[in-house]
Design an enzyme around this catalytic site. Structure first.
Site, mmCIF file in Angstrom:
data_model
loop_
_atom_site.group_PDB
_atom_site.id
_atom_site.type_symbol
_atom_site.label_atom_id
_atom_site.label_comp_id
_atom_site.label_asym_id
_atom_site.label_seq_id
_atom_site.Cartn_x
_atom_site.Cartn_y
_atom_site.Cartn_z
ATOM 1 N N LYS A 186 99.424 40.009 86.647
ATOM 2 C CA LYS A 186 98.225 40.598 86.638
ATOM 3 C C LYS A 186 98.078 41.363 88.026
ATOM 4 O O LYS A 186 97.655 40.543 88.899
ATOM 5 C CB LYS A 186 97.036 39.552 86.236
ATOM 6 C CG LYS A 186 95.933 40.393 86.085
ATOM 7 C CD LYS A 186 94.582 39.217 86.312
ATOM 8 C CE LYS A 186 93.296 39.987 86.764
ATOM 9 N NZ LYS A 186 92.218 39.164 86.697
ATOM 10 N N GLY A 244 82.943 38.023 87.981
ATOM 11 C CA GLY A 244 81.866 37.009 88.419
ATOM 12 C C GLY A 244 80.493 37.282 87.988
ATOM 13 O O GLY A 244 79.853 36.429 88.368
ATOM 14 N N ALA A 256 87.005 40.394 83.085
ATOM 15 C CA ALA A 256 85.897 40.113 83.913
ATOM 16 C C ALA A 256 84.757 40.579 83.475
ATOM 17 O O ALA A 256 84.756 41.489 82.900
ATOM 18 C CB ALA A 256 86.226 41.215 85.404
ATOM 19 N N GLY A 257 83.672 40.006 83.918
ATOM 20 C CA GLY A 257 82.119 40.379 83.608
ATOM 21 C C GLY A 257 81.714 39.797 82.710
ATOM 22 O O GLY A 257 80.507 39.746 82.136
ATOM 23 N N ASN A 301 87.072 33.664 83.882
ATOM 24 C CA ASN A 301 87.121 32.727 84.781
ATOM 25 C C ASN A 301 85.822 32.027 85.001
ATOM 26 O O ASN A 301 85.534 30.998 84.721
ATOM 27 C CB ASN A 301 88.020 32.943 86.123
ATOM 28 C CG ASN A 301 88.443 31.513 86.688
ATOM 29 O OD1 ASN A 301 89.314 31.827 87.613
ATOM 30 N ND2 ASN A 301 87.773 30.734 86.617
ATOM 31 N N THR A 302 85.008 32.625 85.813
ATOM 32 C CA THR A 302 83.740 32.329 86.197
ATOM 33 C C THR A 302 82.937 31.725 85.179
ATOM 34 O O THR A 302 82.343 30.707 85.241
ATOM 35 C CB THR A 302 82.934 33.310 87.133
ATOM 36 O OG1 THR A 302 83.936 34.076 87.909
ATOM 37 C CG2 THR A 302 82.160 32.750 87.931
#
EC number: 2.8.1.10
Lengths: 325, 254
Positions: free
Chosen positions: B93, B154, B181-182, B203-204
Site C-alpha cells: 500500500k 483518521g 481513509a476517512g 483503521n482509526t
C-alpha cells in the site's frame, strides 16, 4: 538462606521484595546490573499514578488495580497529590470529548479553572481535571524502596541468580522472555528537560490524534516529556522524528518550552503481554511477575500483592495465569 | 468479480493494525469481523518490529504492508523493499504524505513511486485522492488497483465527495477500487460499497472506538450490506411518493 529470592531489581522486583518483607518473609535480591539505575526501564518512567487517565485506553483492571498504587507508594516514598490536567488545542476538542467519554473521576474545567490550576496553561480553554491522581519521582521511588529493603536486612547480590535457586520470583522484565515467550517489547522514548521559565505543578497531558504528550514536573524547573509507544524492539536510540514530536508537543503546550535545556534522552522497552496486562505465572519451580507495560509504578503494588498472596498464602489473584508445568 | 492482482478477497473489509489498546484486542477485532486483509506499517518501527509483525502474520489474513509515514519517493521505495522482505509479499500500500495537517497524499510523488515499484515487481495499492487524472496516471504507471480517500486519514468524516467517488467508479469500471481513509461509521463503509466499490480500508474508526471488536464487526456487517445492496440494483431516488399499491379506486382526485 532466605525464604525467597527475587530476581531483578527494577520496580517490579523491588515492589515484590518490599511486599514480601512487609508480610514477614526474608528475601534476597539478585540483579547482575546492581541497584536501580539506567539499565532498567523503570528508571525512564513518568511516575504518574494516574489510573483514571490510563483507563481511557486500557482495560478495567488497570483502573481498579491502579487505585491501590497511590496509597502503597505514599507509605514508602514522596508522592505529590496534585491531580492530572488533560488539555487539547481547539482543533483537537473531539479527542478531549472522546477521552472524557472513555473514563471517569474527572471534572470538566474551563479557561478560568485551567488558569487557576496552571497559570502557564492559561491559553487552553477546555480541559479535564483528575483531582484524585498523583505522581512520584521514579528514581527517588526506586532508591527509597532499595534503601527500605537494605534497612530490613535484605541482601542485594550483584550477580546472576545461581542455578537451582529455591522459591525464586523472576521479575526481570523483558530479559525473562527466554521463558515467557508471549512477552514483547514496546519501545518508549522520553526526554528530561529543564525549563525554568515554565511552572507546572502537576502532570499535564496534551491530547493530539497522532502525537499525544504527557509532561511530568520533577521540581526545580525539570520536566519529563514522554513517551512514544512504538511496536518496535529497538532500544538503542531515539529517532529524530520522536524527538521532534515530543519537543514540538511541549512547545505547543507552552512556547516557553522552546528555551528549555535538554538534560537527558531515554529509550527503553516496556515488557508487555498481548493484552498489555500484567501476569503472575508459575513455570516449573519459579514464579514470574511481568508484563507491566506502561504501568510499572501504577501496577507494581497490585502485582506485588498478587505475588505475595500466591507464594505466602497460595491465594490466586486474577493476575495469576494457569500454572504451567 | 474484480480481483486484487488476481487475488479474490474472502471479505472486502481491510483493517489497519495501528492504535489498538493491545494486540489481544486487535486480534479479537479481526476474528469478530472476518476482515480479509490486514494493513501494517513498517516505517516507524524500523527493523525491530518483528515480534509485532509476527502477531499480524499469525492472524492468518492477507497482509498489505504500507508505507505510512513516508514523505518522499525514496523513503517509500526503501520501505516497500523492507516490507517485501519482512512479509514475503509483492503487495504494497503506497502512501506518500504531502501535507502534515490533512495527511493528503502527494499525488505527484505517488505516481513516480508507483512506477518505480511496479517496474521492480511490486503490486501497488496507491492511496490517492479522488482525482480522475491522477487515477489514470497511476494506472499508466502500472497500478491495477486504486484507493481514493473518503476523507482525510483518521477524520471519520465519511465520504466527503460522493460525486467524485461515483465519477471514479464510472470512469474505471474494470479497476478494483477501495475507499481508503476517512471512514468513521458503518454507514460510511456501507455507502462506499453501495457505490460499487470493491473494498473499504479503515483503521482509526475501529482501533479508537470504545469497543474495537464491536465496531469491527459492525463495519464487516455494513460492508456486506453495502455489497449486497449494490448487487441488488437499488431503486432510483425520486421526488414524489410512488405508492406501492395502486391508487385507482381511491378518491384521489377529490
Amino acid at each position: 538462606m532466605s525464604d525467597f529470592s527475587v530476581i531483578g531489581a527494577g520496580v517490579a522486583g523491588l515492589a515484590v521484595a518490599t511486599e514480601l518483607v512487609a508480610r514477614g518473609a526474608t528475601v534476597d535480591v539478585y540483579d547482575p546490573a546492581g541497584p536501580p539505575g539506567p539499565h532498567g526501564c523503570s528508571w525512564w518512567a513518568g511516575g504518574m499514578l494516574a489510573p483514571w487517565c490510563e483507563y481511557e485506553n486500557a482495560e478495567e483492571p488497570v483502573l481498579r488495580l491502579g487505585q491501590e498504587a497511590i496509597g502503597w507508594w505514599a507509605d514508602k516514598t514522596d508522592v505529590t497529590f496534585a491531580g492530572t490536567l488533560v488539555v487539547a488545542n481547539a482543533r483537537d476538542l473531539p479527542d478531549l470529548r472522546r477521552f472524557s467519554r472513555r473514563t471517569e473521576g474527572f471534572t470538566d474545567v474551563g479557561r478560568g479553572e485551567i488558569a487557576q490550576l496552571e497559570p502557564d496553561l492559561a491559553a487552553f480553554g477546555k480541559g479535564l481535571y483528575f483531582e484524585k491522581e498523583a505522581h512520584l519521582d521514579p528514581r527517588k521511588a526506586l532508591a527509597d524502596l532499595h534503601a527500605g529493603l537494605v534497612e530490613k536486612r535484605v541482601t542485594f547480590h550483584q550477580t546472576e541468580a545461581p542455578e537451582g535457586l529455591g522459591k525464586a520470583i523472576d521479575c526481570r522484565g523483558l530479559s525473562a522472555r527466554d521463558f515467557l515467550t508471549d512477552l514483547r517489547g514496546v519501545k518508549g522514548e522520553m526526554l528530561v528537560i529543564r525549563a525554568p521559565d515554565v511552572a507546572l505543578t502537576r502532570p499535564v497531558r496534551l491530547l493530539h490524534p497522532r502525537l499525544p504528550l504527557y509532561i511530568v514536573p520533577r521540581g526545580d524547573g525539570v520536566y519529563m516529556l514522554g513517551a512514544t509507544m512504538i511496536e518496535s524492539e529497538d532500544s538503542g536510540r531515539i529517532t529524530a522524528r520522536s524527538m521532534l514530536e515530543l519537543l514540538s508537543s511541549a512547545y505547543a503546550l507552552n512556547p516557553a518550552f522552546g528555551e528549555a535545556e535538554v538534560l537527558e534522552i531515554g529509550v527503553d522497552l516496556r515488557p508487555a503481554f498481548p493484552d498489555n496486562l500484567p501476569r503472575i505465572r508459575r513455570i516449573g519451580g519459579r514464579v514470574y511477575a511481568n508484563g507491566l507495560y506502561r504501568h510499572g509504578y501504577l501496577l507494581a503494588p497490585a502485582v506485588a500483592r498478587g505475588v505475595a498472596d500466591l507464594v505466602l498464602d497460595n491465594k490466586h489473584s486474577e493476575m495469576v495465569d494457569e500454572d504451567r508445568a | 468479480m474484480r480481483t486484487f492482482y488476481g487475488t479474490e478477497l474472502s471479505n472486502p473489509l481491510m483493517l489497519g493494525t495501528a492504535q489498538y489498546p493491545s494486540p489481544a484486542i486487535l486480534e479479537q477485532a479481526f476474528r469478530d469481523s472476518g476482515a480479509g486483509v490486514a494493513t501494517v506499517s513498517l516505517r516507524r518501527e524500523g527493523g525491530a518490529g518483528q515480534t509485532f509483525w509476527q502477531m499480524i502474520q499469525d492472524l492468518g489474513v492477507l497482509i498489505l504492508p504500507n508505507t505510512a509515514g513516508c514523505h518522499t519517493v525514496k523513503e517509500a521505495v526503501t520501505t516497500a523493499h523492507m516490507a517485501r522482505e519482512v512479509f514475503d509479499t509483492k503487495w504494497i500500500k503506497l502512501e506518500l504524505i504531502g501535507h502534515t495537517d490533512s495527511l493528503q497524499p502527494d499525488v505527484f510523488q505517488l505516481v513516480e513511486a508507483a512506477r518505480i515499484l511496479t517496474e521492480d515487481g511490486f503490486q501497488v495499492f496507491p492511496y490517492t485522492t479522488d482525482d480522475l487524472i491522477v487515477g489514470e496516471r497511476l494506472l499508466e504507471a502500472g497500478c491495477e488497483v486504486l484507493m481514493p480517500w473518503g476523507a482525510p486519514i483518521g477524520s471519520g468524516r465519511g465520504l466527503n465527495n460522493e460525486y467524485a467517488l461515483r465519477a471514479m467508479r464510472a470512469e474505471f469500471p474494470d479497476v478494483p477500487l477501495v475507499v481508503d481513509a476517512g471512514i468513521g461509521l458503518p454507514s460510511h463503509a456501507s455507502h462506499a460499497m453501495e457505490l460499487g466499490y470493491d473494498a473499504v480500508l479503515l483503521n482509526t474508526a475501529v482501533a479508537r472506538a470504545g469497543e474495537p471488536q464491536l465496531m469491527a464487526k459492525a463495519m464487516a456487517l455494513a460492508v456486506e450490506a453495502g455489497r449486497l445492496a449494490h448487487e441488488a440494483d437499488p431503486i432510483e431516488a425520486r421526488d414524489m411518493a410512488e405508492a406501492s399499491t395502486p391508487v385507482i379506486g381511491k378518491a384521489f382526485l377529490s
